[in-house]
Structure formats: C-alpha cells, structure tokens
Design an enzyme around this catalytic site. Sequence first.
Site, mmCIF file in Angstrom:
data_model
loop_
_atom_site.group_PDB
_atom_site.id
_atom_site.type_symbol
_atom_site.label_atom_id
_atom_site.label_comp_id
_atom_site.label_asym_id
_atom_site.label_seq_id
_atom_site.Cartn_x
_atom_site.Cartn_y
_atom_site.Cartn_z
ATOM 1 N N ASP A 461 0.843 -1.154 -0.151
ATOM 2 C CA ASP A 461 -0.160 0.223 0.105
ATOM 3 C C ASP A 461 0.784 1.345 -0.066
ATOM 4 O O ASP A 461 0.621 2.324 -0.557
ATOM 5 C CB ASP A 461 -0.871 -0.076 1.134
ATOM 6 C CG ASP A 461 -1.932 -0.924 1.378
ATOM 7 O OD1 ASP A 461 -1.569 -2.074 0.566
ATOM 8 O OD2 ASP A 461 -2.811 -1.016 1.884
ATOM 9 N N GLU A 531 -4.715 -4.544 -7.099
ATOM 10 C CA GLU A 531 -5.495 -5.466 -6.302
ATOM 11 C C GLU A 531 -6.954 -4.725 -6.165
ATOM 12 O O GLU A 531 -7.114 -3.817 -5.677
ATOM 13 C CB GLU A 531 -4.887 -5.501 -4.906
ATOM 14 C CG GLU A 531 -4.492 -4.237 -4.124
ATOM 15 C CD GLU A 531 -4.138 -4.287 -2.691
ATOM 16 O OE1 GLU A 531 -3.041 -5.069 -2.426
ATOM 17 O OE2 GLU A 531 -4.867 -4.126 -1.720
#
Length: 887
Positions: A461, A531
């Site tokens: 992330d 994702e």
Amino acid sequence: MGILSLATLVLGALAPLGANGADIVSSSGQTGTIPGWSIQSVLHAPDNFTALAQPGADVSEWYRVSSRKTVMAGLIEAGVYNDTELWFSDNLNHVVDRSVFGSPWLYRDEFTLRPKKGQHYFVVTHGITSKADIWVNGKKIADKSYQVGAYGGHKYEVTKLLQEGPNAILVQAHETSYLLDSAMGFVDWNPYPPDNGTGVWRDVEISQTGPVALAPIRVVHDWTPGKESVDITIKVNATNFEDHLIHGTFSAQLSLESDHVLVLSQPFSLDANEEKVLTATGTVKNPQIWWPRLWGDQPLYDVGVKVTVNDKVSDIAEPRKIGIRYVESGLNDFGDRTFKVNGERFLPLGGGYGPDMFMRWDAEYVRQKFELMLDLGMNTVRLEGKQEHPELFEMADEIGLMIMPGWECCDWWEGWTYNTDVPDYVRFDHHDYWIANYSMLHEASMMQTHPSILAFLVGSDYWPDNRAASIYVDGLKTWDWPNPIVASAGELGSPKILGSSGAKMLGPYDYVPPNYWYGGQVGAAMGFGSEEGPGVGTPEIRSLKKFLSDDDLNDLWTKPKKGLFHMSSNVSSFYDRSIYNDALYNRYGAPTSLEDYLLKAQIMDYEATRAEYEGFASLQDAHHPATGVIYWMMNSAWPNLHWQLFDYYLNTAGCFYGVKVGARPEHVSYNYENNTIYLINRLNGLNDGDDGSRSVYVELIDTTGTSLSTKQLNTTTKPNHSKEIANLTAYEKINDVAFLRLVLSDKEENVLSRNVYWLTPQNDVLQWDNSTWYYTPITTYSNYTALQNLSTANVKTTVTPTTESSNSTTTLQVQLNNKSKTPAFFIRLVLIDSKTNENINPPYWSDNYVTLFPEESITLSVSFDSKLSGSPAVEVSGGNIATHIVQ
Ligand SMILES: *[C@@H]1O[C@H](CO)[C@@H](O)[C@H](O)[C@H]1NC(C)=O
Ligand SMILES: *[C@@H]1O[C@H](CO)[C@@H](O)[C@H](O)[C@H]1NC(C)=O
Ligand SMILES: *[C@@H]1O[C@H](CO)[C@@H](O)[C@H](O)[C@H]1NC(C)=O
Ligand SMILES: *[C@@H]1O[C@H](CO)[C@@H](O)[C@H](O)[C@H]1NC(C)=O
Ligand SMILES: *[C@@H]1O[C@H](CO)[C@@H](O)[C@H](O)[C@H]1NC(C)=O
Ligand SMILES: *[C@@H]1O[C@H](CO)[C@@H](O)[C@H](O)[C@H]1NC(C)=O
Ligand SMILES: *[C@@H]1O[C@H](CO)[C@@H](O)[C@H](O)[C@H]1NC(C)=O
Ligand SMILES: *[C@@H]1O[C@H](CO)[C@@H](O)[C@H](O)[C@H]1NC(C)=O
Ligand SMILES: *[C@@H]1O[C@H](CO)[C@@H](O)[C@H](O)[C@H]1NC(C)=O
C-alpha cells in the site's frame, strides 16, 4: 575445458535422507534438510537450553512434527488441533489455548554425521518467524538479533561443534507481533492464526563442503527479442573457509533436456577466507525461448555448478533451471504501469495469492490452484509478502504462470514515518533496515533464476522510504536481478530511486456492479490495478456445509447486515456482507430461502467478475488503456465467504465462470456503459492458415424468448489487440430484462466464444464522487427482479463419457438441450460423486453457469482426476429449471 557429467552436478546436491540414523550429509557438496522437529512451548520445557541442545536430552514428551511447520501447523500435524474442526463455525475463537502463544517455542532435533578432517559444515536457514536463537551441541550459534525475520536466511559454520554420531540442534523461535516483527501477516484477510505464524516455517539444512563453499547460482543473459544467439553468464560466489590460499577449478554446465548446451571449466584461486564471484560465460545459438502459457512453451535449461580443489569436489551449488525470456516494464503516457514479455505487450490478468492460514506448504494443492488460474485464462499471480518456498517458483516456471512477488502491507513491513495507517510505534529503526536488507538478499537469491518472475514489488500500500528502497534495490542488484522492480502496489508516493509505481490501488474491494468497470473513474478498467475486485466469491452449498453450522447458514440469508466470522476479521470493513447484500436484495429481490440466496449470489458473482476481466481485456487499446489487473483475491487462506475465485476446497462457482468467460483468449464482450461490443484477442499470433477472419452473431431477446434484434457481422481479429466492432441496437426496446447473446466464430464456423448477458433498461447508477477506498456506492440499482418470474424451461441434460479420458483424468461430455421457447437462465452444473453426494474438486468445466436461448443446445465437457470418483454425476439446477441429477 573439462567435460563433466551432468548427473554428478545435479544429483549430488541434495542428500536423500535414508533410514533413521543415516548420516545427514556424508560428502562435500551435500545438503541435508532437518526432516522434522520435536516442539514444545518454553512454558512447558526445561529452562537449561545448553542441556537441551545436547544429544540425548529427553524430549519424548514433546510434539513431533515434520519440517516447515509453524507452531500451529505443528500442533495440527501432531493431532492437538484439527483444522477441519478449528475452522468450523467460530471454533477458532474458543477452542485454542492461547496462553502458550505469547512465549517462545522450542524446536529440537538430532542428526547423525561423521565429520571428516578438512571438511566444513554449516547450518543453513531460510527464515524463522519472528526471530530465533539457535544452539548446536550446547553452543549458541545464532542470536535472535541476527537470525531474525520470516525471510532472514543465513549460513552458520558449525564445523568445530560437530561430533561423530548424534548431534543436536535447538531453535528457540520467538513469538510474533505482526506490527513489530518481520513476519507474514494477514491484515484483514482472515482471523489471525493464534501463533501469528511463529516458528521454523522454512527448511533448516546442514551442508558439507571442502575448503571452498558456494552460494546459490545466479544467471544473467543478454537475450532480447529477435536475437539468434545469447550470451549466458553463470555466476556464483565462492568463499574460502581456510586461512590459506586455495587453487581450484570452477565448472559450470547448461543443458536442455539432457543435451549439454554449454560446459565450462576454469581455474580459480581464493586468498585465505576470501569471498569472490566466479563467472562462466558461453554462447547459445538459437536459444529456446520461454513464454507465458498462453503464448508458447516453457523450455527450461538446467544449470549446474561445482568447484573442485585438488581434484576433489569441494562444493556443488544447488542446481537451478532457467528460462530464456525478456521482461520489460515502464510507464505509459498516462503514467500507468505497462509490461512486455519477449517484446510483446503483456496484459497481466491475474489474481492475488492466499497461502494457508498456518503457512503449511502443500505442493499438490498449490499446483491445483495454479492450474485453476490457467484454466481461467489468467497469466499472473501476485504474492503479497507470501513468497512460500522455492518450489512455488519452480512450479510457475514449469506451467508458464508469471509471478509478481513483493513485500506486504499494513504492518512491520511498512513502518515508514509517513504511514498513517499503522500506529506511531511501528517505525523502522536501524536494526529494521538491517533485517530488510538480509530479507531482500535472501529472497533475491531464491528468485533470481526464475523465468516466471514478472517484477518484484518492494512496497505494497505504501512505498518504502528512500533508505529502504535503496537497500531493496541494492539487494536485488547484488543478486543480478534481471527483472523490473516496482516501488509499490499503490500510488500514494514513491522513493527517489524507483519513481512512480504506476499501479493503482483505489479499490474496489467490496461489491460494485458490472458497469463500474466501464465508468472511467477510480478502479475502472484503465491503467494497472494491483488489487481490485467486486468483493464476491460465495461458495456453493456443499462447501458451505463443511464450515458453517446450521445457525451460520441461516444467518447468511436472513441477517444481511450481520458480521460473519468467515468473512474478513472483525476489525475489518469487510466483516459483514451488507454492501453486497443491499445490492443482491435490490437487484435480484429479497431471498426466499438459503437456496434462493445462493442462486442469486452466484448470478451476482458471475456478472461482477466477468465484467472486471472483460473491462480490462476489451479496453487494452482504449484511449486511456487498461494495462492489467490483479484480482483481489485469487483464493483464501481458509474456508471463506468472499475474496476468492474458487473456494478453499477448490470448488468453483459463479465468480469462477464469470472470469473464465471474461478472460477468454479470444472473446466478444459487451460494454454496459455505452452498449459497445468488443472483439478481444489476447493471443500472440494466429494459427497457420488463419487469416484472422471472424464473424460475430448478436441477438437480443426478451424474457419470453421473443427476438428484439439480431445482427451478424464479419470482422478481423488482430493478435494481442481489442477493438469496438458494433453498437448494440434495440437496447431501448428492453422492457424489464433482456438476454443478449454474443457468439464469436472463426472462418470454419468453430465457436470461439459464446457469451450471454442479462440486461435491464437502466444500469446501476454509481455515486462516483462518494467513492471510498473500498467501493463506490450505488444510488439506483438495476432491477432484475423479473428474472424471478421466468416461466420454467425444460432442459434435457445428457452426460456421456468421452474417449478423451485417460487413466488419470476422466472427461465427461454434457449436452444441454433447451426444449422450450423461453430462455433457460443460469444453468449450474455441479459435478458430484453419486455415492457420497460430495463435490468432486477441482472440476475443470469447459464452461458453466450458462444461459441457453430458446431451443438452443450446447455441449460442455468436464474433466477431473479419476482417482477422486468412479461414480460421477452432474447436478443440474438454475434460474428457471427444475433441479435434477444426471448420472
Ligand atoms: C545447564 O546444563 C549444562 C550442561 O548440562 C550444565 O553444565 C550447566 O551447569 C547447567 N546450568 C544450570 C544453570 O543448571
Ligand atoms: C479432523 O476432523 C474431521 C471432522 O471431524 C475428520 O473427518 C478428520 O478425519 C480429522 N482429521 C484428522 C487428521 O484427524
Ligand atoms: C499477533 O500480532 C498482533 C498484531 O501485532 C498482536 O496484537 C498480537 O498480540 C499477536 N499475537 C501473539 C500471540 O503474539
Ligand atoms: C559476492 O562476493 C562479492 C565479493 O565479496 C561481494 O561483493 C558480493 O556482494 C557477493 N555477492 C553475493 C550475491 O553475495
Ligand atoms: C465506450 O466506452 C469506453 C470506456 O468504457 C471507451 O473507451 C469507448 O471509447 C466508448 N466507445 C464509444 C463509441 O463511445
Ligand atoms: C459474413 O461472411 C459470410 C461468409 O463469408 C457471408 O455469408 C455473410 O453474408 C457475411 N455477413 C455480412 C454481414 O457481411
Ligand atoms: C457506435 O456508435 C458511436 C456513436 O454513438 C459511433 O461513434 C461508433 O462508431 C459506433 N461504433 C461502431 C463500431 O459502429
Ligand atoms: C454523497 O453522499 C452524500 C451523503 O450521503 C450525499 O448528500 C451526496 O448527494 C452524495 N453525492 C453524490 C454525488 O451522490
Ligand atoms: C422492478 O421490476 C418489476 C417488474 O419487472 C416491478 O414489478 C418492480 O416494481 C420494479 N421495482 C422497482 C423498485 O422499480
């Protein structure tokens, strides 16, 4: 130049462990794996580790487990817990004695050996979670400040400590905090394993060498597309463990299917205790090129390396296989990540890999997952901090699946000062950078040779800070990393050394309707999504009954907003199914039974995943092109209700067949937003005699089967390209629900793709401005409730065995014949064993969850492992047909 036998090079490296008590290694160049451990909590073990680490210490009361076992995996193997029971309902919450997991665990074993003079012996580790102290024969050889991290691999010389006969090794594995330790966490994927993955999860080995020992092999080559010869350099670091100058011979060999392609041999010398790179270079003419599965074969060259000193083998490196191929990556004009493989634009259509919750490695199970991915038309798997074992990469090399490994998010791995998603006390200090360095070096040594690697993501992330990014890049370069390095999976920021990732991580992770992917915003099909997915993945009833109680099953359809233990963990935004269920109730009507709920869920799951894959495949040549997508997530770490394309038991349902249609190599698809029809081609060439002529047949009918429009058009397909070929006419004639059938055929009228949609006069309306990190709300839902009132269709099903069956695989042909004038909506075929009434998993269906037009008949096939059932049957059910079983 010396001629070596390949057999000596490759066979010598791993000493098979013979009968109990056989020497773990007996000659130089051998490596033996500690085959198993006795484990015990320090709370229940004697506290004199010096004594425990001596041969003969009594550990007969400890649990006996095989190698590569976290504490929980070991306790399951030893019969203390049973995963079937642990995972049933919410048992995991209350049947485990958690008091033992806040303290270290001991792993102990003995191995026999006859140390020889002039030989060197090493203990080799590949990662112990979270950190470990190690003793050999009562002497501490490693401290937890050094043997630290799930990926921290080290080599310890133990020559002076070993003795003739039994020797003891004791490992104290320290407890793991995901936030403070370098481990493998699950964030919100599932409840945490009670031990947080603590333990000796990878192999510990004993190796024996002469005076010179070798590190793992690495290979570089200069092949680029079009080159007819390739210069290959085989490199290996060699270390002299003697305190005097050594002369020796370095031999390397490259072979393809036992043909020796290159045999190289040269002298070397090493000063006292010196480490040096030994290299051997040769040229291969007309190399065989490795391709991803959809594009070609996977030729693998064997590489073997050894060093001899005074004509005696001193060490043999672990043999490797390499593939010759070329991967490139960059950013396009939109700043999006792009890839090329062997010079061809490569559109990753992939999925995120889930390991086992207890990190158990089951090669056959992982192979089946990979086979299912290929069956789906996927070409890439992303490993988010779950690099498993060397076998995973070997398997991917063999079957032609690209791998995108990388570090994980949301815990120790992202302890950057600017990361506001972890607590302030999660911050890298000097020692953490040191751990990061050794982790990178070790994983690079494992991955360097594998052709299946597409790129390594040094962040998830968040992006690593400049210091960490340099450490990672240097670590990869130290191992001659030949592949792209990407800063992160998201685009929140970037380290100087790597620049922008070009990868978006903007969701969705929860339900979005099919037209979302064509909306041109947030996670829609444009750029590279690292994702994302519509949050679906509902298993079918036979799987659900394995892990849900009757009460749980009842909650599933009667309590649409309730938090469910088998969704994400209870701290997560994905603990309940309310976003999904809101859509299901509004779009398809409130469920009237569990059976009705599951049917509607499969319908929603199918259209949701199909649209995602069709979106990315059809828009690969759009103005703002789609450059790839990784589905969140491919599979789950335990029996789960969402975030998977097949379930834990490898059963396949609606979302699977949605992807299987959406990711077809040659396909025709529909864009819900502007009613455009696309011709998709994901192949890298046409077969001989194929000029690319294609015809597409478009037909729209209403719920009674009355035709609203038909169109036939001729077009030409271009490999690895997609284009708009038509607009759907008569969309405005849709009253409540209509069925759209698109059929793509080649010149010989072979059907390449058959694709049926159900459409409403109004698409779901998305509130784009209110998108959150995990979904985009819907203000007005599409109304599909008319599907509940379809008149019953009469479908005749015939199942016949085929001659394609072999000893190992059974293939059945299933013919579906709709004898009615109404469409037969969403026919699901479930392969079961007629004796046990259980699923036969995994089933490989050519197509499934199909909708037939009036009086249409189609032939499908299903293959399965013959060992699994001698009495297969097909259960037929669906939208408007009576459920029945055909033997
Ligand atoms: C631990 O065991 C060692 C070896 O058996 C022995 O020498 C030592 O005295 C013991 N230490 C204690 C504190 O008992
Ligand atoms: C675990 O429990 C299940 C269900 O009770 C049982 O079928 C299975 O045999 C057990 N496994 C082991 C290894 O005992
Ligand atoms: C597992 O990790 C979490 C997060 O860091 C921590 O809160 C928890 O205490 C750990 N559990 C154990 C058994 O150490
Ligand atoms: C190989 O050895 C050289 C010389 O010591 C060192 O600089 C280099 O980092 C080593 N490479 C690897 C992959 O360990
Ligand atoms: C249809 O929408 C896609 C994006 O979803 C866009 O790329 C394409 O240009 C549009 N086609 C037409 C004809 O408007
Ligand atoms: C497409 O090609 C077929 C076979 O060549 C021909 O019969 C048909 O008329 C063509 N259709 C259109 C719409 O041009
Ligand atoms: C579809 O319609 C749009 C205008 O609405 C037009 O620009 C486009 O060319 C059409 N596409 C095809 C393939 O006919
Ligand atoms: C976003 O949500 C707010 C609050 O629910 C609402 O007032 C607003 O109209 C929404 N915006 C859009 C674009 O729908
Ligand atoms: C949905 O469609 C059905 C019939 O097709 C209709 O009866 C119902 O009123 C519609 N629901 C809404 C919310 O418009």
